[in-house]
Design a protein around this motif. Structure first.
Motif, short mmCIF file in Angstrom:
data_model
loop_
_atom_site.label_atom_id
_atom_site.label_comp_id
_atom_site.label_asym_id
_atom_site.label_seq_id
_atom_site.Cartn_x
_atom_site.Cartn_y
_atom_site.Cartn_z
N ALA A 2 59.50 116.56 37.72
CA ALA A 2 60.32 117.29 36.76
C ALA A 2 60.67 116.40 35.59
O ALA A 2 60.85 115.19 35.73
CB ALA A 2 61.59 117.81 37.43
N SER A 3 60.78 116.96 34.42
CA SER A 3 61.13 116.19 33.24
C SER A 3 62.63 116.17 33.05
O SER A 3 63.35 117.02 33.57
CB SER A 3 60.48 116.82 32.00
OG SER A 3 61.12 118.05 31.71
N PRO A 4 63.17 115.16 32.31
CA PRO A 4 64.62 115.14 32.06
C PRO A 4 65.11 116.40 31.39
O PRO A 4 66.21 116.87 31.64
CB PRO A 4 64.78 113.90 31.16
CG PRO A 4 63.64 113.01 31.55
CD PRO A 4 62.50 113.96 31.84
N ASP A 118 60.98 114.79 43.99
CA ASP A 118 59.52 114.69 43.88
C ASP A 118 59.05 113.61 42.91
O ASP A 118 57.88 113.31 42.87
CB ASP A 118 58.96 116.06 43.45
CG ASP A 118 57.44 116.12 43.57
OD1 ASP A 118 56.92 115.67 44.62
OD2 ASP A 118 56.78 116.59 42.63
N CYS A 119 59.94 113.03 42.11
CA CYS A 119 59.50 112.00 41.16
C CYS A 119 59.25 110.69 41.91
O CYS A 119 59.51 110.57 43.11
CB CYS A 119 60.53 111.82 40.06
SG CYS A 119 62.08 111.05 40.60
N ARG A 123 60.67 109.64 45.66
CA ARG A 123 59.73 109.33 46.73
C ARG A 123 59.90 107.91 47.25
O ARG A 123 59.61 107.62 48.41
CB ARG A 123 58.30 109.53 46.25
CG ARG A 123 57.93 110.99 45.95
CD ARG A 123 56.44 111.17 45.84
NE ARG A 123 55.84 110.30 44.84
CZ ARG A 123 55.68 110.61 43.55
NH1 ARG A 123 56.10 111.81 43.12
NH2 ARG A 123 55.13 109.77 42.70
N HIS A 124 60.41 107.01 46.40
CA HIS A 124 60.60 105.62 46.80
C HIS A 124 61.98 105.35 47.38
O HIS A 124 62.35 104.20 47.59
CB HIS A 124 60.35 104.70 45.61
CG HIS A 124 58.92 104.68 45.16
ND1 HIS A 124 58.53 104.27 43.90
CD2 HIS A 124 57.78 105.05 45.80
CE1 HIS A 124 57.22 104.38 43.79
NE2 HIS A 124 56.75 104.85 44.92
N GLY A 125 62.76 106.40 47.62
CA GLY A 125 64.02 106.24 48.33
C GLY A 125 65.23 105.97 47.49
O GLY A 125 66.28 105.58 48.01
N VAL A 126 65.13 106.19 46.16
CA VAL A 126 66.31 106.03 45.30
C VAL A 126 66.54 107.32 44.52
O VAL A 126 66.47 107.35 43.28
CB VAL A 126 66.19 104.81 44.37
CG1 VAL A 126 66.42 103.54 45.13
CG2 VAL A 126 64.84 104.78 43.66
#
Length: 386
Positions: A2-4, A118-119, A123-126
């Motif tokens: 998703a975009s800002p 989903d970004c 996905r990297h846990g933050v």
């Protein structure tokens, strides 16, 4: 991903919800200006969204920083990101952090933010740093999403918000701060635990505000030996009731050395800085022992830079970690802790002043005075009067 821009646009409306009487939100329009009351007669509830009637909100330090002009914020906005409430409407299929379907009537605490899930960062846990992050109490109000913060009778929760069902047993004064302060304390200890086993650690906590006191209780209940440093004698006395083995005035290095000696430990394994003071940050870095970890959690507003001695950090195998907000797991962990341990410490006493919604400016002034650890805003008076 998703975009800002998309993050600021509510989900497509699936159902219009009429609010009779209208919801009320206290809207902040800028430093030095009183809040204005805005009536919201209805919301468009989109996929994944939830409407909550707020039971109680508490004033966080960042709310004070905003109204004092110490941090930038878009206006107009509804402040407040510590809260507890009850679900009055919910889109189909919304699930709480435990996987259960959220239902009308559930008493809930929700996260300070909504993320896309989903970004790359999610996905990297933050997820608290999601590329399209939305934060309650920090966003400019807009058509179809006016109920954006806790200083209101209702909150309109976006898709991607972590929701925790909290039951009926715990007082609202214990639950509301969990959405920011308590969850941040849990997150700080969880990040420290990735470096040092907190259960067997000697822990120094700089600052006996809500985060520091909560972290003190959490760490001591796990078996850690905790020293709390705060210049306020009343806060130091409170820290001992939250499990601190020592509570000292941090003025001068000798006070910390004496407190450490009194514990019988050789050095501090974990240092948690929870005041935001540059002087305290420097003291925290100076105090950490070999192989230890410093966790900074309250440096969330502009301040003077702190000198850093890289040789000492390298030779001392020290780790410095920054914790800002938290993950869904942290919020669930904090509320799980409170569910089992809140009665063992005076958490309910941390909220020692309460104001009706219409007196939000007085509540913020009382919070800024610093006598109460937390000041509460109760919107139920406004709901009863209508």
């Amino acid at each position: 991903m998703a975009s800002p821009a998309l993050a600021q646009t509510p989900a497509p409306t699936t159902r219009s919800v009429c609010l009779t009487p209208p919801a009320l939100a206290m809207v902040w329009t800028g430093a030095g200006r009183p809040h204005e009351t805005v009536a919201v007669p209805g919301v468009g509830l989109g996929a994944g969204e939830t409407l909550v009637q707020i039971e109680l909100a508490t004033v966080c330090g960042s709310d004070i920083h905003t109204v004092e002009g110490r941090r930038a914020a878009p206006t107009p906005l509804v402040l407040g990101h510590e809260y507890v409430g009850r679900v009055v409407d919910v889109a189909e299929g919304v699930r709480a952090v435990d996987g259960a379907v959220v239902q009308v009537g559930d008493r809930v605490v929700w996260s300070i933010m909504a993320s896309c899930r989903d970004c790359d960062r999610c996905r990297h846990g933050v997820p608290q740093k999601c590329r399209s992050l939305v934060k309650y109490g920090h966003e400019r109000i807009q058509p179809r999403w006016e109920l954006t913060g806790g200083f209101a009778t209702h909150a309109h929760l976006r898709d991607g918000t972590t929701i925790v069902r909290v039951g009926e047993a715990l007082p609202a004064e214990v639950l509301a701060p969990a959405a920011c302060g308590s969850a941040t304390a849990w997150a700080a200890l969880a990040r420290a635990d990735e470096v040092v086993d907190v259960d067997d650690a000697t822990v120094l906590i700089m600052g006996a505000g809500l985060i520091g006191l909560t972290a003190c209780a959490m760490a001591s209940d796990r078996g850690a030996t905790v020293v709390v440093a705060d210049p306020d004698p009343a806060r130091r006395a409170l820290a001992t009731r939250f499990g601190a083995a020592q509570a000292v005035d941090p003025t001068g290095r000798r006070a910390l050395d004496s407190a450490l000696a009194a514990t019988g430990a050789a050095e501090f394994d974990v240092v948690l800085e929870a005041s935001g003071s540059p002087r305290a940050v420097q003291a925290a870095i100076d105090a950490v022992g070999v192989g230890g970890v410093v966790v900074l959690v309250d440096s969330v507003f502009p301040s003077d830079p702190v000198p850093l001695d890289p040789e000492r950090l390298v030779r001392g195998l020290a780790t410095i970690r920054g914790v800002h907000n938290y993950t869904p797991r942290d919020l669930g962990g904090a509320l799980g802790y409170l569910r089992h341990h809140a009665a063992e410490h005076p958490f309910v006493e941390l909220v020692s002043a309460r104001y009706p919604l219409a007196q939000v400016d007085q509540a913020l002034a009382a919070a800024a005075a610093g006598k109460a650890v937390r000041v509460a805003i109760d919107p139920r008076d406004a709901q009863r009067r209508r």
